[in-house]
Design an enzyme around this catalytic site. Structure first.
Site, PDB file in Angstrom:
ATOM      1  CB  THR A  73      -0.971  -0.318   1.026  1.00 36.37           C
ATOM      2  OG1 THR A  73      -1.800  -1.318   1.104  1.00 36.37           O
ATOM      3  CG2 THR A  73      -0.986   1.551   0.906  1.00 36.37           C
ATOM      4  CB  SER A 199       3.799  -6.614  -0.117  1.00 34.52           C
ATOM      5  OG  SER A 199       3.045  -6.506   1.029  1.00 34.52           O
ATOM      6  CB  THR A 237      14.684   3.982  13.321  1.00 34.14           C
ATOM      7  OG1 THR A 237      14.282   4.784  14.116  1.00 34.14           O
ATOM      8  CG2 THR A 237      15.182   2.747  13.834  1.00 34.14           C
ATOM      9  CB  CYS A 324      -8.166  -4.446   0.821  1.00 37.35           C
ATOM     10  SG  CYS A 324      -7.013  -4.776   0.255  1.00 37.35           S
TER      11      CYS A 324
HETATM   12  N1  PLP Z   1      -1.608  -4.146  -4.505  1.00 29.43           N
HETATM   13  C1  PLP Z   1      -2.150  -5.700  -4.662  1.00 29.43           C
HETATM   14  C2  PLP Z   1      -1.951  -6.387  -6.130  1.00 29.43           C
HETATM   15  C3  PLP Z   1      -2.446  -6.354  -3.596  1.00 29.43           C
HETATM   16  O1  PLP Z   1      -2.695  -7.528  -3.957  1.00 29.43           O
HETATM   17  C4  PLP Z   1      -2.214  -6.224  -2.538  1.00 29.43           C
HETATM   18  C5  PLP Z   1      -2.726  -6.733  -0.862  1.00 29.43           C
HETATM   19  O2  PLP Z   1      -3.678  -7.397  -1.104  1.00 29.43           O
HETATM   20  C6  PLP Z   1      -1.616  -4.843  -2.217  1.00 29.43           C
HETATM   21  C7  PLP Z   1      -1.364  -3.809  -3.576  1.00 29.43           C
HETATM   22  C8  PLP Z   1      -1.283  -3.873  -0.786  1.00 29.43           C
HETATM   23  O3  PLP Z   1       0.048  -4.746  -0.168  1.00 29.43           O
HETATM   24  P1  PLP Z   1       0.067  -4.980   1.393  1.00 29.43           P
HETATM   25  O4  PLP Z   1      -1.217  -5.492   2.583  1.00 29.43           O
HETATM   26  O5  PLP Z   1       1.222  -4.790   1.505  1.00 29.43           O
HETATM   27  O6  PLP Z   1      -0.439  -2.968   1.854  1.00 29.43           O
END
Ligand code: PLP
Length: 374
Positions: A73, A199, A237, A324
């Site tokens: 994110t 991520s 940090t 999400c």
């Molecule tokens: N982008 C994509 C394609 C994702 O599938 C996700 C999480 O499901 C994210 C971004 C967000 O990643 P994070 O959970 O590390 O914030």
């Protein structure tokens, strides 16, 4: 005790044991702040250097092009907003209508500040067609941002072609590769991309850590102002334990990439074969070139939410769409973007198999689905 079957690896993955073990010393004994000049800081500083080098090697980047972030994110927010805010003439961003909300909501945020955004609609197979990009891009486009692989239907995008079109018009190219890193081979130099989001928890690393690859020379503003960490571009940090865990997890996944892909694809084939043998009618979304192990299946007339909850009662974790989105029972923006019929869309589930799944898991999933759908 009821046996649990975890088949939601696109939401998150189990932490790699080597990664976990590699993290422990940095939490307990070697807790020094890597920015300090004394002996206790020397080892964390060197671990940081090594982790950056390992990650860079895995995607064919330079170590100084890897910027640690808190995850996908943050990386997406930084790429979209950070590259817009250096642009005094507010040129256009092009993205797709079925990106993750980390991209879509970052785009909405820059739109509110007067930066124009154009959205490309994918094909019904979930592909962002290079021809469509070629038709709408202009010399007033600043950035093209398209995901490397879609998180709900798994389609892998023609990134090199899209990137070449962006560059031919003087635009930058960013890809949200959160679902792809550690699962498909990625060579940022070969692809030519300028920024890439990743991520750790999607590739068996710890949660709350990720990175943004930024090609040397790319114009972008710092994500966080403060100290000199991350070359002054993302102050704060460093989380050494998580950074080390992420590097070990990515190295392990990349070292075993081909065998992992072959194994997960064999599970995927088994699942499809067994569903067919059980005479369960379904369609698979996402076309032919999808992430290994990710199956978006539509059972016409059934309810995806109901399937998810009944599987959960049987100890099986899957998803209806992206993690999400699980509270939201509306048809997801991804299924709307590929114009899936409502009857199919409402009966869609995402099963995402990973390297820790087994043939028994697949049999358990098919057995449970057969009970529910018959
Ligand atoms: N982008 C994509 C394609 C994702 O599938 C996700 C999480 O499901 C994210 C971004 C967000 O990643 P994070 O959970 O590390 O914030």
């Amino acid at each position: 005790m009821k046996q649990l079957i975890y088949a939601d690896n696109a939401a998150t993955t189990q932490l790699d044991k080597d990664a976990f073990e590699a993290m422990i010393p940095w939490l307990l004994d070697e807790y020094g702040n890597a920015s300090q000049p004394y002996t206790l800081a020397r080892k964390p500083k060197s671990a940081l250097f090594q982790a950056r080098r390992t990650i860079a090697e895995c995607i064919n980047a330079l170590p100084e092009e890897i910027y640690f972030t808190s995850g996908g994110t943050e990386s997406d927010n930084w790429a979209i907003k950070g590259s817009a805010f250096v642009d005094t003439v507010k040129r256009t961003t092009i993205t797709s209508a079925f990106e993750h909300h980390a991209i879509l909501n970052s785009c909405k945020a820059i739109e509110r500040l007067g930066f124009p955004v154009t959205y490309i609609w994918p094909t019904s197979e979930g592909i962002i067609a290079p021809d469509t990009l070629a038709q709408i891009i202009t010399n007033q486009t600043r950035l093209v941002s398209t995901m490397l692989a879609n998180n709900e239907i798994g389609t892998i995008q023609p990134i090199k072609e899209l990137c070449d079109i962006a560059h031919a018009h003087g635009a930058l190219f960013h890809t949200d590769a959160v679902q792809a890193v550690g699962h498909v081979k990625i060579d940022v130099q070969g692809l030519g991309i300028d920024m890439l989001s990743a991520s750790a928890h999607k590739f068996n690393g710890p949660k709350g850590i990720g990175f943004l690859y930024i090609r040397k020379g790319t114009q972008i503003i710092p994500y966080a102002d403060g100290g000199a960490q991350e070359n002054g571009y993302r102050a704060g940090t460093e989380n050494i334990a998580s950074i080390v865990g992420m590097a070990v997890a990515l190295r392990n996944n990349c070292t075993h990439l081909e065998e992992n892909v072959a194994y997960v694809q064999s599970l995927e084939r088994l699942l499809l074969k067994e569903l067919q043998e059980a005479q369960i009618l379904f369609i698979r979304n996402g076309g032919k070139n999808t992430l290994p192990g990710l199956l978006s299946l539509s059972f016409s007339g059934a309810g995806g939410e109901a399937i998810l909850h009944r599987l959960d009662l049987m100890g099986i974790s899957i998803s209806t769409g992206s993690a999400c989105n699980s509270e939201n029972t509306e048809i997801s923006h991804v299924l709307k973007a590929i114009q899936l019929e409502e009857k199919q869309a409402k009966g869609t589930v995402r099963i995402s198999l990973g390297r820790n799944n087994t043939e028994e898991d697949v049999e358990g999933i098919v057995g449970a689905l057969t009970k529910i759908l018959r």
